[in-house]
Enzyme design. Structure first.
Site, PDB file in Angstrom:
ATOM      1  NE  ARG A 245      -4.317  -1.336   0.093  1.00  0.00           N
ATOM      2  CZ  ARG A 245      -4.443  -2.379  -0.725  1.00  0.00           C
ATOM      3  NH1 ARG A 245      -3.470  -2.699  -1.554  1.00  0.00           N
ATOM      4  NH2 ARG A 245      -5.556  -3.089  -0.709  1.00  0.00           N
ATOM      5  CD  GLU A 274      -3.550   3.610  -4.776  1.00  0.00           C
ATOM      6  OE1 GLU A 274      -4.658   3.079  -4.931  1.00  0.00           O
ATOM      7  OE2 GLU A 274      -2.531   2.979  -4.467  1.00  0.00           O
ATOM      8  CG  HIS A 292      -4.075  -0.204  -6.281  1.00  0.00           C
ATOM      9  ND1 HIS A 292      -4.294   0.367  -5.072  1.00  0.00           N
ATOM     10  CD2 HIS A 292      -4.098  -1.552  -6.058  1.00  0.00           C
ATOM     11  CE1 HIS A 292      -4.455  -0.565  -4.139  1.00  0.00           C
ATOM     12  NE2 HIS A 292      -4.342  -1.745  -4.722  1.00  0.00           N
TER      13      HIS A 292
END
Lengths: 328, 328
Positions: A245, A274, A292
């Protein structure tokens, strides 16, 4: 509402925000569940939940949108959250525990895909594949007499420090051993079933690694685990790969290190904020960025859906969940 | 010419076109050899050779420029060609044999690097890394609400057909087995020391593969080995990776297949007419292109130089060459 009547005998599953490819869930599984689609309602969310979801026992998470106290307080009957993601940082696990809500995630269904992307990013950074692809596609190869792309670096012999030796980290280790890399790791605790050298300190691991591959989850313990000291310990030739992450790295410090050449390169699938990515990274050829999508393959998306549905079915049949989050 | 006099006792090595990073050869090895640099002379090449190279016994090849009869006929004393490349298609081996000229190449020094790039290209094509990198770096991620990059495809379980199970092909196989791929191969003849299924027909191999990885050398037997029939047998989802030589594929047919969607994608480090790459490929997101740099790492370039110099030293000491090309 003929639709509502037909499905009234089916177990209700609340969907606040649709997970990726929700249309496939609908087409394949609407004979099994009645999906209660909050985002389609004109009502404000809390009003929708109070009106329509007071008796709902199970919900399907988008895998991204937060499931915290402010949402859970509207759902007194909720007993299960199913998320099609591996990561759980969008879910307030202690609030779920307090309310007696079980959580099931994607388990290790995505581990191979995530590991593949981690290795792909590492090869790309070391061997400059994306740079080279841009170079050829811009027609630069034929227009020059020499090769202006700098030489890459060999994988064989590289010392790889894996952070988090769970199922993803183990898959990364297996793959990189086949390239002739040597593996060390950091983890919450040493795993005696693996012979790889263990470092209890991430700083020490970085000092003894040519590349760090972040495979752990985000928690209070791992937030900004990779700080400036760790990055400087990794050093000017060192490469950082992140498929965990974003917030496991202090992103601001990493960007500074990359811009100043204090570390050698980065391959990043995840970011602190993000979909916002620090713009300073866009111009750097030693940085490879993906949005991602470590688990974004046809096959794994299908497996994730099957597992999510399997968990819902098990729940409504009062059977054990297939991939209950153990530390909940 | 003080320079010439100082080095007159050193063995002469002809260099017609400088290999990549020749400056390193010069700085590291000019106390061992006198490099006769044809490209620095104002004379036409044949005149330079006739005047200065009649007694030269050894030459260092650029690894690209042709060494054929028209060059060799000017070098009656030549007994050794050293090339820092693995590929030999730039050297007329039968003409060398006829003239009693030995050839030494890079042996398997570059095999790991070439295999790494092959695997990197395969991951990139299947998982769309270069596309994703362009997408993020163009600022598109934050500007959209959904993910417009198509889903990728999982490596695990993919059936990989390796063409040429020499040292590069073997390294590719080892790596891809660690990703959970299954390996088959085609080669001049079956290799009983490997248990991978062998296909004597490339067409049959393509029919039974999700991806072909070309690891063989270019010869009369492998020229356009991958023709339209083989590509169509590979099929709409099939991926082709080439780290061998461009002309092993019928490039025109491959471009057509890619443009029409008859195959699924390609990762190409080599081309029929380098540095010219068919422009139709530039716009394709399912194609990743690198400019013949499979062996371009610091470490391997250094090993190649050491091996080339080791071969020259062995030759002048009348010792066996370190990496003589066996079928010469």
């Amino acid at each position: 509402m003929a639709h509502g009547i037909i499905h009234s005998h089916l177990p209700q599953v609340l969907v606040v925000h649709p997970p990726e490819s929700f249309s496939v869930y609908q087409s394949q599984y609407s004979h099994k569940f009645h999906f209660l689609k909050a985002w389609e309602s004109p009502l404000p969310l809390d009003q929708f939940l109070s009106t329509h979801a007071r008796n709902v026992q199970a919900m399907l998470s988008s895998g991204i949108s937060p499931i915290k106290a402010d949402l859970l307080c509207h759902l007194p009957s909720l007993r299960l959250v199913v998320t099609p993601s591996t990561g759980l940082n969008h879910i307030d696990l202690s609030e779920c525990r307090r309310r007696g809500v079980a959580v099931a995630n994607a388990g290790s269904v995505a581990s191979c895909d995530v590991a593949d992307l981690a290795v792909g990013l590492l090869i790309d950074v070391l061997r400059k594949i994306s740079v080279a692809d841009r170079y050829v596609k811009q027609g630069l190869w034929a227009s020059k007499t020499s090769y202006p792309i700098p030489l890459g670096s060999k994988l064989k012999g590289k010392r790889i420090g894996i952070i988090g030796l769970g199922s993803i980290g183990q898959e990364v280790a297996t793959r990189l051993e086949a390239f002739g890399c040597s593996i060390s790791y950091n983890s919450r605790k040493q795993k005696p079933s693996f012979s790889y050298p263990f470092y209890s300190s991430v700083f020490e691991l970085a000092t003894n690694s040519d590349a760090l591959v972040i495979c752990c989850g985000l928690s209070d313990q791992t937030h900004h685990l990779i700080n400036k000291d760790v990055l400087l310990a990794l050093g000017k030739e060192g490469v950082i790969i992140n498929v965990g992450r974003g917030a496991i790295i202090d992103e601001k410090e990493m960007v500074q290190c990359l811009v100043q050449g204090d570390i050698g390169g980065a391959g990043l699938d995840v970011f602190e904020n993000e979909p916002n990515v620090p713009k300073e990274l866009f111009a750097l050829d030693n940085v490879v960025l993906t949005p991602h999508r470590a688990a974004f393959t046809h096959e794994t998306r299908a497996s994730m859906r099957e597992l999510a549905v399997g968990n819902l079915e098990a729940f409504f049949l009062n059977k054990p969940l297939l991939s209950q989050v153990m530390d909940n």
